[in-house]
Enzyme design. Structure first.
Site, PDB file in Angstrom:
ATOM      1  N   LYS A 162      17.942 -26.001 -31.084  1.00  0.00           N
ATOM      2  CA  LYS A 162      17.315 -24.976 -31.932  1.00  0.00           C
ATOM      3  C   LYS A 162      18.417 -24.185 -32.599  1.00  0.00           C
ATOM      4  O   LYS A 162      19.509 -24.021 -32.033  1.00  0.00           O
ATOM      5  CB  LYS A 162      16.461 -24.043 -31.064  1.00  0.00           C
ATOM      6  CG  LYS A 162      15.411 -23.287 -31.832  1.00  0.00           C
ATOM      7  CD  LYS A 162      14.285 -24.220 -32.233  1.00  0.00           C
ATOM      8  CE  LYS A 162      13.002 -23.515 -32.505  1.00  0.00           C
ATOM      9  NZ  LYS A 162      11.880 -24.462 -32.427  1.00  0.00           N
TER      10      LYS A 162
HETATM   11  N1  GLU Z   1      10.344 -26.212 -35.556  1.00  0.00           N
HETATM   12  C1  GLU Z   1       9.429 -27.193 -35.094  1.00  0.00           C
HETATM   13  C2  GLU Z   1       9.294 -27.126 -33.592  1.00  0.00           C
HETATM   14  O1  GLU Z   1       9.708 -26.194 -32.996  1.00  0.00           O
HETATM   15  C3  GLU Z   1       9.786 -28.576 -35.588  1.00  0.00           C
HETATM   16  C4  GLU Z   1      11.086 -29.092 -35.101  1.00  0.00           C
HETATM   17  C5  GLU Z   1      11.506 -30.399 -35.764  1.00  0.00           C
HETATM   18  O2  GLU Z   1      10.759 -30.909 -36.558  1.00  0.00           O
HETATM   19  O3  GLU Z   1      12.600 -30.859 -35.445  1.00  0.00           O
HETATM   20  O4  GLU Z   1       8.725 -27.978 -32.958  1.00  0.00           O
END
Ligand code: GLU
Length: 429
Positions: free
Chosen positions: A118
Site C-alpha cells: 500500500k
Molecule cells: N485500492 C484497492 C484495494 O485496496 C485496489 C488495489 C489494487 O487494485 O491493487 O483493494
C-alpha cells in the site's frame, strides 16, 4: 520502527485504535486457529520493506512544500506486491502498513498471485490544483522508481486517487526507464492499457457478495433495503448496481452529510446531481437530510460502510439494526463491534472479501496487458463474478467447518495460503 512514526497526538487520543495493532490481532487470531508455527507468524507480522520518501512540491504560489510519501511492501511470497496509493489527510505510516498487510490476505483469499502493498501521502487532494497533484504524483513515483515495476510492485488507485494519477505514474515510470511500461500500474485509463470494468469493479464486487449473502438468507436483491455510508468511487458504484438490480437504496452520505428516502433513492439522478453540484448528496430532491451517525443505525436489510475505518465501534454497535453489514471500506467495523454484531446474529461480510473486486479486476488488467489481448466488459465482469462468488463460498464453508465468524474464516483462508507458500518456499538463506 513503526512506533516511531506514531505521533504524540495519536498516542494521547483515548479513542485512537492503532490500525497496525488491529491488523496484527486479526493475523494472530488466524494463526491461533490454524495452529501456525510461531516462526511463520513472526515473519508475517512484519512488512518486508517500508519506504518513506520526501516529496518537495512547488505550489502554484511558488512556495515549496515537502510532503512525506509512503510505500509499504508487506509480503511477496505469492507474487509481485500489489496495492493502492491513497491520498487522504489521515494517512500515516501505521495505517499504510496495516493496509499493506490486508492486501496480502485479500489477494491470497481471492486466489490471485500477488503479495500485499500500500502507498499513501497525507494530503487532502481538494486543497491542491490539478497541476500540483500531477507534480506530487510524478515526484512520488520517481522517488519510488527502484521499488516498483510490473514484476515487483504494482500500484493502483485507492481513496483520493483515480485513473488520472495512474496515468501520471505510468508515464513517469516509462519515461525514466526509457520505454512504455503499462504494467507498472493498474486502474489506468483504457487508452493506455486499462481494463474495461475496472472503475466500477470494487462496487460491483460488493454487489455480488451482498447478492450471495442475501440469497443464503432466502432473500433477493430485488426490494432489499440498503443504506450506504460513502458515495465515492466504491459507494456510488455499489449504489448504482444495487439500484439496477432492484434494491431500494434508502440512504447515502458523504463527509458533508447524508440523505434518506423511505421509497428508495433514484441513484442515476443522484449521481448526476452529485457530478453537477460537487458538494455531496445533501439537497437532492424528495429526500430528508440524515447525519452519518444516524444513517448507520437505520433499520435496513444491508448496511454498507463504504467510507472510512472505525465507523462501527463499541459506542454505536448496539444501535445497528441491519441484518447484514458489508465492509466496502477497509476496517469500518472494529474488532469489539464485530464480536457484538456476530453475537446478535448479524452477518458481517469482511473487507478482505467484500471490497476485493478492485484488486481482482486489477489482476485481470495486468493479465490482459501481459498477453496483449483485451477483453470486452462482459468478459471482465463475468471473470470478476466467478472469482468473487468462489471466494464467498469458500469463506462460508470455512466458517461452517471451523464454526468461526466470517472475518476469521476469511483470514484463515488468506493467511493459511500465504503460510503454506512460505513454508514450501523455505527461508533464505
Ligand atoms: N485500492 C484497492 C484495494 O485496496 C485496489 C488495489 C489494487 O487494485 O491493487 O483493494
Amino acid at each position: 520502527m513503526l512506533s516511531s512514526s506514531l505521533s504524540q497526538l495519536e498516542k494521547e487520543s483515548p479513542a485512537y485504535i492503532c490500525p497496525y495493532d488491529q491488523a496484527c490481532s486479526y493475523l494472530e487470531e488466524a494463526a491461533k486457529e490454524l495452529k501456525l508455527d510461531q516462526s511463520i507468524l513472526e515473519v508475517l507480522s512484519h512488512p518486508r520493506k517500508v519506504v518513506t520518501v520526501s516529496i518537495p512540491v512547488k505550489r502554484d504560489n511558488s512556495q515549496v512544500q515537502v510532503l512525506a510519501g509512503h510505500r509499504v511492501q508487506h509480503c511477496d511470497i505469492l507474487g509481485p506486491y500489489k496495492g493502492g496509493t491513497r491520498y487522504h489527510p489521515a494517512v500515516t505510516l501505521r495505517e499504510v502498513s496495516a493496509l499493506a498487510m490486508l492486501m496480502t490476505w485479500k489477494c491470497a483469499l481471492l486466489g490471485i498471485p500477488y503479495g500485499g502493498a500500500k502507498g499513501g501521502i497525507a494530503i487532502d487532494p481538494k486543497f491542491y490544483s490539478v497541476g500540483e497533484l500531477e507534480r506530487i504524483t510524478r515526484r512520488y513515483t520517481s522517488e519510488l522508481i527502484k521499488d516498483i515495476g510490473p514484476a515487483v510492485d504494482i500500484p493502483a488507485p485507492d481513496m483520493g486517487t483515480s485513473a488520472r494519477e495512474m496515468a501520471w505514474m505510468m508515464d513517469t515510470y516509462s519515461v525514466n526507464v526509457g520505454h512504455a511500461v503499462p504494467g507498472v500500474v493498474t486502474g489506468k485509463p483504457i487508452s493506455i492499457g486499462g481494463s474495461r470494468g475496472r472503475e466500477m469493479a470494487t462496487g460491483r464486487g460488493v454487489m455480488f457478495i451482498i447478492r450471495e449473502a442475501l440469497a443464503d438468507k432466502g432473500q433477493s436483491l430485488a426490494g432489499a433495503r440498503i443504506a450506504i455510508q460513502g458515495f465515492g468511487n466504491v459507494g456510488s458504484a455499489a449504489a448504482l448496481l444495487l439500484h439496477e438490480a432492484g434494491a431500494k437504496v434508502i440512504a447515502v452520505s458523504t463527509g458533508s452529510g447524508g440523505i434518506f428516502c423511505e421509497d428508495g433513492l433514484d441513484i442515476p439522478a443522484l449521481k448526476a446531481y452529485v457530478a453537477e453540484n460537487r458538494k455531496g448528496v445533501v439537497g437532492f430532491e424528495h429526500t430528508t437530510p440524515i447525519s452519518n451517525a444516524d444513517l448507520l443505525t437505520l433499520p435496513c436489510d444491508v448496511l454498507i460502510p463504504a467510507a472510512l475505518e472505525n465507523q462501527i465501534t463499541e459506542d454505536n454497535v448496539n444501535q445497528i439494526q441491519a441484518k447484514i453489514v458489508a465492509e466496502a471500506a477497509n476496517g469500518p467495523v472494529t474488532l469489539v463491534a464485530n464480536q457484538v454484531l456476530e453475537s446478535k446474529g448479524v452477518t458481517v461480510l469482511p473487507d478482505i472479501l467484500a471490497n476485493a473486486g478492485g484488486v481482482v479486476v486489477s489482476y485481470l488488467e495486468w493479465v490482459q496487458g501481459l498477453s496483449y489481448v483485451f477483453w470486452d466488459e462482459e468478459r471482465v465482469n463475468k471473470e470478476l463474478e466467478n472469482l468473487m462468488v468462489q471466494a464467498y463460498r469458500q469463506v462460508m464453508q470455512q466458517s461452517k467447518i471451523r464454526q468461526i465468524p466470517l472475518r476469521l474464516a476469511a483470514y484463515t483462508l488468506g493467511v493459511g495460503r500465504v503460510a503454506q507458500a512460505l513454508s514450501d518456499r523455505g527461508l533464505y538463506p
